[in-house]
Design a protein around this motif. Structure first.
Motif, PDB file in Angstrom:
ATOM      1  N   LEU A 179      35.391  18.196  57.248  1.00 32.71           N
ATOM      2  CA  LEU A 179      35.670  19.435  57.986  1.00 32.71           C
ATOM      3  C   LEU A 179      37.180  19.644  58.167  1.00 32.71           C
ATOM      4  O   LEU A 179      37.939  18.683  58.303  1.00 32.71           O
ATOM      5  N   ASP A 180      37.573  20.909  58.178  1.00 33.51           N
ATOM      6  CA  ASP A 180      38.970  21.223  58.463  1.00 33.51           C
ATOM      7  C   ASP A 180      39.298  20.824  59.896  1.00 33.51           C
ATOM      8  O   ASP A 180      38.417  20.789  60.756  1.00 33.51           O
ATOM      9  N   VAL A 181      40.559  20.591  60.147  1.00 31.05           N
ATOM     10  CA  VAL A 181      40.956  19.952  61.400  1.00 31.05           C
ATOM     11  C   VAL A 181      40.527  20.732  62.651  1.00 31.05           C
ATOM     12  O   VAL A 181      40.066  20.154  63.633  1.00 31.05           O
ATOM     13  N   LEU A 182      40.598  22.065  62.626  1.00 32.12           N
ATOM     14  CA  LEU A 182      40.208  22.820  63.818  1.00 32.12           C
ATOM     15  C   LEU A 182      38.711  22.737  64.054  1.00 32.12           C
ATOM     16  O   LEU A 182      38.253  22.605  65.191  1.00 32.12           O
ATOM     17  N   VAL A 183      37.930  22.820  62.988  1.00 34.93           N
ATOM     18  CA  VAL A 183      36.473  22.711  63.097  1.00 34.93           C
ATOM     19  C   VAL A 183      36.101  21.279  63.476  1.00 34.93           C
ATOM     20  O   VAL A 183      35.191  21.040  64.279  1.00 34.93           O
ATOM     21  N   GLN A 184      36.831  20.334  62.922  1.00 40.58           N
ATOM     22  CA  GLN A 184      36.589  18.924  63.239  1.00 40.58           C
ATOM     23  C   GLN A 184      36.734  18.688  64.745  1.00 40.58           C
ATOM     24  O   GLN A 184      35.906  18.007  65.361  1.00 40.58           O
ATOM     25  N   ALA A 185      37.737  19.305  65.329  1.00 37.50           N
ATOM     26  CA  ALA A 185      37.948  19.155  66.775  1.00 37.50           C
ATOM     27  C   ALA A 185      36.756  19.716  67.543  1.00 37.50           C
ATOM     28  O   ALA A 185      36.272  19.097  68.496  1.00 37.50           O
ATOM     29  N   GLN A 186      36.244  20.878  67.104  1.00 35.80           N
ATOM     30  CA  GLN A 186      35.072  21.459  67.773  1.00 35.80           C
ATOM     31  C   GLN A 186      33.887  20.494  67.709  1.00 35.80           C
ATOM     32  O   GLN A 186      33.201  20.260  68.712  1.00 35.80           O
ATOM     33  N   VAL A 187      33.652  19.949  66.512  1.00 36.32           N
ATOM     34  CA  VAL A 187      32.480  19.094  66.327  1.00 36.32           C
ATOM     35  C   VAL A 187      32.647  17.779  67.100  1.00 36.32           C
ATOM     36  O   VAL A 187      31.684  17.269  67.680  1.00 36.32           O
ATOM     37  N   LEU A 188      33.864  17.251  67.137  1.00 36.82           N
ATOM     38  CA  LEU A 188      34.096  16.015  67.898  1.00 36.82           C
ATOM     39  C   LEU A 188      33.821  16.249  69.387  1.00 36.82           C
ATOM     40  O   LEU A 188      33.194  15.420  70.058  1.00 36.82           O
ATOM     41  N   ASN A 189      34.255  17.383  69.887  1.00 38.68           N
ATOM     42  CA  ASN A 189      33.962  17.714  71.290  1.00 38.68           C
ATOM     43  C   ASN A 189      32.454  17.824  71.503  1.00 38.68           C
ATOM     44  O   ASN A 189      31.912  17.347  72.501  1.00 38.68           O
ATOM     45  N   LEU A 190      31.780  18.478  70.539  1.00 38.30           N
ATOM     46  CA  LEU A 190      30.332  18.630  70.632  1.00 38.30           C
ATOM     47  C   LEU A 190      29.641  17.269  70.690  1.00 38.30           C
ATOM     48  O   LEU A 190      28.744  17.037  71.512  1.00 38.30           O
ATOM     49  N   LEU A 191      30.110  16.351  69.834  1.00 38.10           N
ATOM     50  CA  LEU A 191      29.486  15.021  69.797  1.00 38.10           C
ATOM     51  C   LEU A 191      29.689  14.297  71.120  1.00 38.10           C
ATOM     52  O   LEU A 191      28.775  13.625  71.618  1.00 38.10           O
TER      53      LEU A 191
END
Lengths: 273, 332, 285, 334
Positions: A179-191
Motif C-alpha cells: 500500500l502507498d504510505v498514506l493508505v498504509q497509515a489508514q490501514v495501520l490505524n484500522l488494525l
C-alpha cells in the motif's frame, strides 16, 4: 504461570526438497498480544506464517492455537472449520486476495454461512453490515466488484473476511507492504483499532521495521530459517544485540540517513553462511 | 546552480487509457544541473514514472506531449535519427525490475557489452575486460565468471548491480533511476544505493531518482520534487523537506510513515486515496483531502511559486509554513 | 523506420481497428448463431428432399427453384447443404462437450492435488498427446468399422489431454492466488472452493478453449467423413459432400465439393475468430 | 515461497549438463511413449466387437485352414501380453508386421514401397510452412500497417481451410481449370516429383502455414513490447541489431515449438491429401486399409506415423532446451 498463550509454536522445521527453509522456530503469543516476525526474503518468515495458518505442513515441530494442536493437516470438515475460527490471515497483494467475481458482501456471507450455520439470512446481513462498518467500507463499496476498488479498500475487505470467523489470531503477512504510505497509515490505524475493540492477537510478518514498531509488542528476528533475536519490539529495535539486527535497522532510510556499502560486508562477516 | 543538463518546462502528457486520451502529467517543470541529483517522490499513479519515461522518450504508444524537455539545447521530444541516438547514448536508465529489463536468453556479457560493441566499435575482448572492471566497481568480484552466466542465474540484487554497471560503461551524462531498489531487501537496497551514489559523484553524472520513499530520495539527492496527481507540488532542498515542508501533501507524507524509533498512538492518516491527474478535481488536486484547504483551494490550480528557495503549488504556503513545520516536528 | 515509430503506427490505427474488430466479432457471432440454427432447423428448411436423386439433372447448374443447382446424382444442392449442417456440427459439438468435461476435471484435479497425482496425470496426458487425433480416429474406424460413434469418442479422447494441458495451466495460476488460500484457511472444502471459486474464474478460458476446439473438431470430423470413415453417403454431410463431389471436380463440375467446402471454411473462420477474441478477453482480465 | 535464497551458480558446463539431463529425460519419455503407443495400436485390435479372427480377416469368410494359419501367425492361442511381446519382437527385430489381406504381401513391404512419397510430401509441406509461414509472420509482425492487415486477413481464412478442401480447390483451379499442374500421380525424377507434389504439399501446408504465421506475428509483437527491448531501445541499439539480437532470437523459442508440433501433425493429415491427389503413399494406404478393415496394414502404418510424430515432438523439445537457457533439467521454464 499466566494464562495459556493463544498461539504457541515449538521446534518448527520445514524442508523443501532437502533445503531447510525453517529450523527450530519457537515463539508464543499471549491472548490479545501482537508479535512480529522480521526478516528479509529467504529468512523463512512467510513459510512460518503458512505453516501456522495451515497452508503447508511442518516437517517437524508443533503448533498449538487456542490450546488445540494444528501441527498436522486437518482430517475432517469440522476440524477445518474449527481451525478457521482460530487463526485467519491477511495476505500482501490486495489485487489477488479477493475472488474477482465476488463483491465484499458475497465474500463475507460465504464465510458466515460456513461458520454461523444457525444464523438466518437477516442475522448474516446484519453481521456483514457490522463488519463493513468495522473496516470502514460504505454500502456501495460493499457491493462493488474488487476491480472497482482501490488497493486500500480491497485490503479492508480482506481484513473484514479474516474477522468474519471471529478468530483469536490474525496473521498479517506483509499486509500493508503493497500500500502507498498514506493508505498504509489508514490501514495501520484500522488494525490498531480492531485489536483494541475485539481483543484479537496479531502475528505480523514484515520486513518493514517502521510498521513492526507501530503495531507489535514483541518481535522475533529471523535469518536463514532461524530466529536470531527476540524481545519486546521497542528493545529489539532500539538496542539490537545481534549485528544483523543492527544492520537491518540501520538500513532503513530515515531523515539524515546515508547508505553505505559496509553494511553488507558486516553481515556477511558477522554470520558466515 | 550550474547550467542545467536537463530542463523540463510545463510538460503535459496524455496517454491512452482504454482508447481514451487521459492526462497523466500536468505542467511538470524541473531542471537538473550538471552533476546534480534530483529526487522525484510520489505515490503510485502520481506520474513520477511517466515523467522519467517522457524524458527517456519511452512513453507508451499513442501518448501525446506538450511543453518542452530540453537537453543540450534541443527539445528531446522532437529528436530524430542520429541526434536521438546520441541523446540515448548520453542518458542511461535503471528500472525497478532488473529481470524484466535484461534479455533472459542472452548472457550477462552480451547484455553488458552490447552498446559498447555496437555503438562505440569496441572489440569483443576489450569490451569484456571493461565489463569485468565495471562489475568490480559495483562490488562484484568474480566478473569474468558472471559474464558467462545467464540472468536467471543471478539474484535480484546482483542483477540490479549488473544493470547499474552496464549503464555506467558507456559513461552517460544523465542517469534516470526509476525505483531501482524497490524490489530489493533493505540491506541490499542500502548497498545498491551506496554504490549508485558513490559512482555518480565520482563521475559527475546528473541523476533523476524516482522513488516512493521520501527518506531514500533525501539520502542521495540534493533536491527533491514531490508529485501528486500528475503535478509537482513542491521542489525543495531534500534536507528541508522533513523539517520545513511547504506543501500540506509533503507534510502528510512525512507524518504518515511509521518511524522505527518509536510508535505513536495514531498515525497521522489523511482520509481518501491518491488520484491520477485525470481524476483530479478542478482547483488544487489535493484540496479534497487537505486538512488545511479553504474555499479558494477548490477554485483553480495553484501556480508554482518560489518560497524560501523552494517551489510550491499551494496558495496558503506562506501562512501554513510554521504550522506544517510543527506537524512534522511533532511526528519526529 | 524506428521501432517506436512502427509501434506508434500500429496504435494510431488501433482506435479505428477497435471499432472494426467489434463489427467482426458481431459478424462472427451472427454466423455461428446462424450455423447453430441451421444445425437445428436446417433439415426442416431444405426446400427439396435432399436425398431425392434424378440423374437427368446430374451436375446441372442453377435453375429456378434450385439456386445452387444439382449434384452428380441430380439431388438439390442447397437442400443437401442445409440438411448437412446438422451432421456436420452435431458430432463436433458432442466432441467438444466430452473433451471439455473430461479435460476440466483432469485439469482441476491435477492442479489442486499437485504432487504425485499431478505428475502421474501429466505423464499420462503427455503420452496421450502422442496420438494425432485423426490417426486415432482412423485406427478406431479400422477396428470398429465406419460410423459416427467411434470417431466422436476417439476425437473426444484425443482432445482431452489438449484441453487438460491448457486448463491445468490456468487452474494452477488460479490455485496459487491468495484468494483461494483464504478460502482454504476459512475451512471451505476443496470441492466447494473449486466449484464456487476456481472453476468460475477459469470459465472465460474454458469458453475460449471450447470455441477454438469446436473449429478443430469440425475440420477433423469432416476429414474423417471425407475419407469415408465417418458419416456414410448418401447421408448429406459437408465433409462427405466434398468427397462425393471429387469425381465432379475432375470432370469440371466442382460445385458440390466447393460449396460444401465453403460452408466448412466459413463456419470455422467465424468460430476461430470468436474463440480468439474470447481467449484474448480471458487473458486480459 | 521464499525458501530459496541462493541460486546454484551455473555457467557453461553447468548449462550443458542441464541440457543433457533434459535431453536424456526426453529420450526416456520418447521410449515410454512409443511403448505405450504400440500397446494401444496392438490392443485396439482386440477391442473390436466379435472375435479377433473376424477382425483380422475383415469379416471375410475363410477356410478352416486360413483361420488356423491366422491363429498361428497372430499367436491367438497365447495369452494377450505374450501376444503383444511376440508382436513387438517381430516388429522390432525382424521388421515383420504381418501380412496384408488386401495387398496379399508383407505389411513391411507395403510400407517400404509407399513411405517415400509420404515423407517427400511431408518434407515439402514442412519446407513451405517454415519459409512462407514464418516469413509472412515476420513481415506481418515487424512491418505493421496494410501489409500486416492483409496478411492477417489471408491467414485467418487459410487457417480455417481443411486440407481436403484446400486440395479440392487447388485441384479444381490449377489442375483441372488452368492445367498448370498434374491432377494425380507422383512423377519421375526430382523435377517431376516436385511438379507433381506441389499442389498436394500446398494443400497439406496451407492451414498450418497460416497458424505458424499468426503465431510468429504474435511472438514478434510480444517480444517487441518486452521491457528488455525497451531497455535496448533506450540504449540506442540500432533497429536491425535490436530486431536480430532481441526480437528474433527470443521469438524463435515459441515459433520453433509451434512449427515442430505443426509439422509433426502433418503425418495424420497426409492421408486426406494423398487420397485426393491419387498419391500412393502411407496415408492413402491407411485409409484404404481402414475401409477394407485390413488391420495389419492399419497397425503398421499407424506405428510408423506415431513414431514420426513422437520423434519430431522430441526434437522440438530438444530444440527448445537448446534455445532457451532457462530450461532446467526436467521442466520447461516459463
Amino acid at each position: 504461570m499466566t494464562e495459556e498463550p493463544v498461539l504457541r509454536v515449538t521446534g518448527l522445521r520445514r524442508e523443501f526438497g532437502g533445503v531447510v527453509a525453517v529450523d527450530g522456530v519457537d515463539f508464543e503469543i499471549p491472548r490479545g498480544g501482537s508479535l512480529a516476525i522480521v526478516g528479509e526474503s529467504g529468512s523463512g518468515k512467510s513459510t512460518v506464517a503458512n505453516m501456522v495458518v495451515g497452508l503447508c505442513a511442518p516437517t517437524a515441530g508443533t503448533i498449538t492455537a487456542c490450546g488445540r494442536d494444528r501441527s498436522r493437516p486437518a482430517r475432517s470438515a469440522k476440524e477445518r472449520r474449527l481451525r478457521g475460527r482460530e487463526v485467519q490471515i491477511v495476505f500482501q497483494d490486495p489485487y489477488a486476495s479477493l475472488d474477482p467475481r465476488h463483491c465484499a458482501e458475497q465474500t463475507l456471507d460465504e464465510v458466515l454461512r460456513l461458520h454461523r450455520a444457525d444464523d438466518g439470512k437477516q442475522q448474516r446481513q446484519a453481521r456483514v453490515a457490522e463488519l463493513g462498518d468495522l473496516v470502514g467500507l460504505d454500502a456501495r463499496q460493499m457491493r462493488a466488484r474488487p476491480r472497482a476498488l482501490s488497493g486500500g479498500q480491497r485490503q479492508r475487505i480482506a481484513i473484514a473476511r479474516a474477522l468474519a470467523a471471529e478468530p483469536e489470531v490474525i496473521i498479517l503477512d506483509e499486509s500493508v507492504a503493497a500500500l502507498d504510505v498514506l493508505v498504509q497509515a489508514q490501514v495501520l490505524n484500522l488494525l490498531a483499532d480492531i485489536r483494541e475493540r475485539t481483543g484479537v492477537s496479531y502475528l505480523l510478518i514484515s520486513h518493514d521495521l517502521g510498521v513492526v514498531r507501530q503495531i507489535t509488542d514483541e518481535t522475533v528476528v529471523m535469518r536463514r530459517g532461524r530466529i536470531i533475536e527476540r524481545g519486546p519490539t521497542a528493545d529489539v529495535l532500539a538496542h539490537p544485540r545481534q549485528p544483523y539486527t543492527q544492520v537491518l535497522r540501520d538500513s532503513v532510510p530515515h531523515a539524515g540517513w546515508k547508505p553505505t556499502r559496509a553494511l553488507r560486508a558486516l553481515t556477511e562477516g558477522a554470520q558466515p553462511s | 546552480m550550474t547550467v542545467p543538463v536537463l530542463e523540463v518546462d510545463r510538460l503535459v502528457v496524455d496517454v491512452l487509457v482504454e482508447g481514451e486520451p487521459r492526462t497523466v502529467l500536468h505542467e511538470v517543470s524541473l531542471s537538473l544541473g550538471e552533476g546534480e541529483a534530483l529526487g522525484l517522490v510520489g505515490e503510485s499513479g502520481s506520474g513520477k514514472s511517466m515523467t522519467a519515461r517522457a524524458v527517456a522518450r519511452l512513453l507508451p504508444p499513442g501518448a501525446r506531449t506538450s511543453g518542452t524537455i530540453r537537453y543540450g539545447g534541443h527539445d528531446v521530444r522532437t529528436l530524430k535519427g542520429g541526434a536521438l541516438r546520441d541523446y540515448r547514448g548520453d542518458v542511461a536508465l535503471v528500472f525497478q525490475d532488473p529481470r524484466a529489463h535484461v534479455n533472459p536468453v542472452r548472457r550477462i556479457g552480451d547484455f553488458m557489452t552490447e552498446a559498447l560493441r555496437t555503438l562505440h566499435g569496441v572489440d569483443k575482448h576489450t569490451a569484456a575486460k571493461r565489463a569485468a572492471a565495471a562489475l568490480a566497481d559495483v562490488g562484484i568480484a568474480d566478473g569474468e565468471r558472471r559474464l558467462e552466466q545467464y540472468p536467471h542465474e543471478l539474484s535480484g540484487g546482483l542483477l540490479q548491480r549488473v544493470v547499474i554497471a552496464t549503464m555506467l560503461l558507456t559513461e552517460p551524462k544523465l542517469l534516470l533511476a526509476d525505483e531501482p531498489t524497490t524490489a530489493l531487501d533493505v540491506t541490499t537496497q542500502a548497498e545498491v544505493m551506496a554504490i549508485l551514489d558513490e559512482l555518480r559523484q565520482e563521475r559527475g553524472m546528473a541523476l533523476l531518482f524516482i522513488t516512493h520513499d521520501l527518506d531514500l530520495a533525501g539520502a542521495v539527492c540534493d533536491r527533491t520534487a514531490v508529485m501528486y496527481a500528475g503535478q509537482i507540488v513542491e521542489t525543495r532542498e531534500s534536507a528541508k523537506l522533513h523539517e520545513d515542508p511547504l506543501h500540506p501533501y509533503t507534510a502528510a507524507l512525512v507524518t504518515a510513515r511509521p518511524a522505527v524509533d518509536r510508535a505513536v498512538d495514531r498515525l497521522a492518516a489523511i482520509p481518501g486515496r491518491s488520484v491520477s491527474a485525470f481524476e483530479a478535481p478542478d482547483g488544487c488536486p489535493f484540496a479534497p483531502r487537505c486538512p488545511h484547504a479553504v474555499d479558494a483551494c477548490h477554485q483553480e490550480r495553484p501556480p508554482a511559486e518560489y518560497v524560501d528557495g523552494g517551489l510550491v503549488r499551494c496558495i496558503r504556503a506562506d501562512e501554513l509554513r510554521g504550522r506544517l513545520a510543527e506537524e512534522v516536528a511533532f511526528h519526529d | 523506420m524506428t521501432i517506436a515509430a512502427s509501434v506508434l503506427d500500429g496504435v494510431r490505427t488501433r482506435r479505428r481497428r477497435v471499432a472494426g474488430n467489434t463489427v467482426v466479432v458481431w459478424v462472427c457471432a451472427a454466423i455461428v448463431g446462424l450455423a447453430l440454427l441451421l444445425a437445428v432447423f436446417g433439415p426442416a428448411l431444405a426446400p427439396h428432399d435432399p436425398d431425392a436423386a434424378d440423374l437427368t439433372y446430374a451436375n446441372v447448374g442453377p435453375v429456378a427453384g434450385h439456386p445452387l443447382g444439382f449434384d452428380s446424382q441430380g439431388r438439390d444442392l442447397l437442400s443437401r447443404l442445409l440438411a448437412g449442417a446438422r451432421t456436420s456440427m452435431a458430432g463436433p459439438a458432442l466432441v467438444v462437450v466430452l473433451a471439455m468435461a473430461g479435460g476440466t476435471v483432469l485439469a482441476v484435479v491435477s492442479a489442486w492435488a499437485g504432487r504425485w497425482i499431478d505428475a502421474t496425470l501429466s505423464a499420462v496426458m503427455d503420452v496421450l498427446f502422442a496420438f494425432p487425433a485423426v490417426l486415432l480416429a482412423v485406427l478406431a474406424a479400422a477396428v470398429f468399422g465406419p460410423g459416427l460413434t467411434a470417431p466422436t469418442l476417439v476425437l473426444a479422447l484425443a482432445y482431452t489431454p489438449y484441453v487438460a494441458r491448457v486448463l491445468r495451466g490456468a487452474a494452477l495460476r488460479e490455485r496459487a492466488q491468495p484468494y483461494i488460500a483464504a478460502c482454504e484457511v476459512q475451512g471451505l472444502s476443496a470441492f466447494t472452493i473449486c466449484l464456487r471459486h476456481l472453476v468460475p474464474n477459469i470459465a472465460p478460458m474454458m469458453a475460449a478453449q471450447g470455441t477454438l476446439l469446436f473449429g478443430y473438431a469440425m475440420v477433423d470430423f469432416a476429414a474423417i467423413s471425407f475419407m469415408g470413415l465417418g458419416v456414410q453417403p448418401p447421408t448429406s454431410d459437408w465433409g462427405v459432400m466434398v468427397s462425393t463431389g471429387q469425381p465432379g471436380v475432375l470432370q469440371g463440375y466442382p460445385a458440390e465439393s466447393l460449396t460444401a467446402g465453403l460452408c466448412i471454411v466459413v463456419v470455422v473462420v467465424a468460430v476461430n475468430l470468436l474463440g480468439e477474441r474470447l481467449s484474448q478477453r480471458s487473458e486480459g482480465r | 515461497m521464499t525458501a530459496v535464497a541462493v541460486r546454484p551458480a551455473g555457467h557453461r558446463s553447468g548449462r550443458a549438463t542441464g541440457v543433457a539431463r533434459f535431453v536424456a529425460r526426453r529420450l526416456v519419455m520418447l521410449v515410454a511413449t512409443l511403448f505405450t503407443s504400440s500397446f494401444v495400436i496392438f490392443g485396439a485390435l482386440y477391442l473390436a466387437p466379435g472375435d479377433a479372427v473376424s477382425t483380422l480377416s475383415g469379416s471375410r469368410t475363410l477356410s478352416p485352414q486360413a483361420v488356423a494359419a491366422l491363429r498361428e501367425q497372430y499367436h491367438l492361442d497365447d495369452p494377450f501380453l505374450a501376444r503383444y511381446f511376440q508382436w513387438l519382437g517381430d516388429t522390432l527385430l525382424h521388421g515383420d508386421l504381418g501380412t496384408s489381406i488386401t495387398y496379399r504381401e508383407d505389411v513391411s513391404s507395403v510400407i517400404a514401397a509407399r513411405m517415400g512419397v509420404t515423407f517427400q510430401l511431408v518434407l515439402y509441406a514442412a519446407l513451405i510452412i517454415v519459409v512462407v509461414g514464418v516469413g509472412l509472420g515476420l513481415l506481418s509482425g515487424l512491418r505493421g500497417g496494410v501489409v500486416d492487415t492483409s496478411i492477417l486477413v489471408v491467414t485467418t481464412v487459410f487457417a480455417a481451410v481443411p486440407s481436403f478442401v484446400a486440395a479440392t480447390v487447388l485441384l479444381s483451379a490449377f489442375a483441372v481449370g488452368l492445367g498448370w499442374f498434374p491432377a494425380v500421380g507422383t512423377g519421375e525424377g526430382l523435377a517431376g516429383t516436385l511438379w507433381h507434389l506441389t499442389l498436394p504439399a500446398v494443400a497439406l501446408a496451407l492451414a498450418s502455414l497460416a497458424i505458424v504465421s499468426r503465431i510468429t506475428r504474435v511472438a514478434v509483437r510480444t517480444e517487441l513490447g518486452r521491457e528488455h527491448v525497451q531497455t535496448a531501445i533506450s540504449r540506442g541499439i540500432p533497429y536491425p541489431a535490436l530486431v536480430r539480437r532481441h526480437v528474433l532470437r527470443n521469438a524463435s523459442i515459441p515459433v520453433t515449438t509451434v512449427v515442430g508440433i505443426t509439422i509433426a501433425s502433418l503425418f495424420g493429415m497426409s492421408a486426406v491429401v494423398e487420397q485426393t491427389f491419387g498419391l500412393g503413399g502411407l496415408g492413402s494406404a491407411l485409409v484404404e486399409a481402414s475401409l477394407a478393415r485390413d488391420v495389419a496394414v492399419v497397425q503398421g502404418v499407424a506405428l510408423v506415423f506415431v513414431t514420426a510424430f513422437v520423434v519430431v515432438n522430441t526434437l522440438v523439445d530438444v530444440a527448445y532446451a537448446v534455445l532457451d537457457p532457462r530450461v532446467k533439467a526436467g521442466s520447461r521454464a516459463s
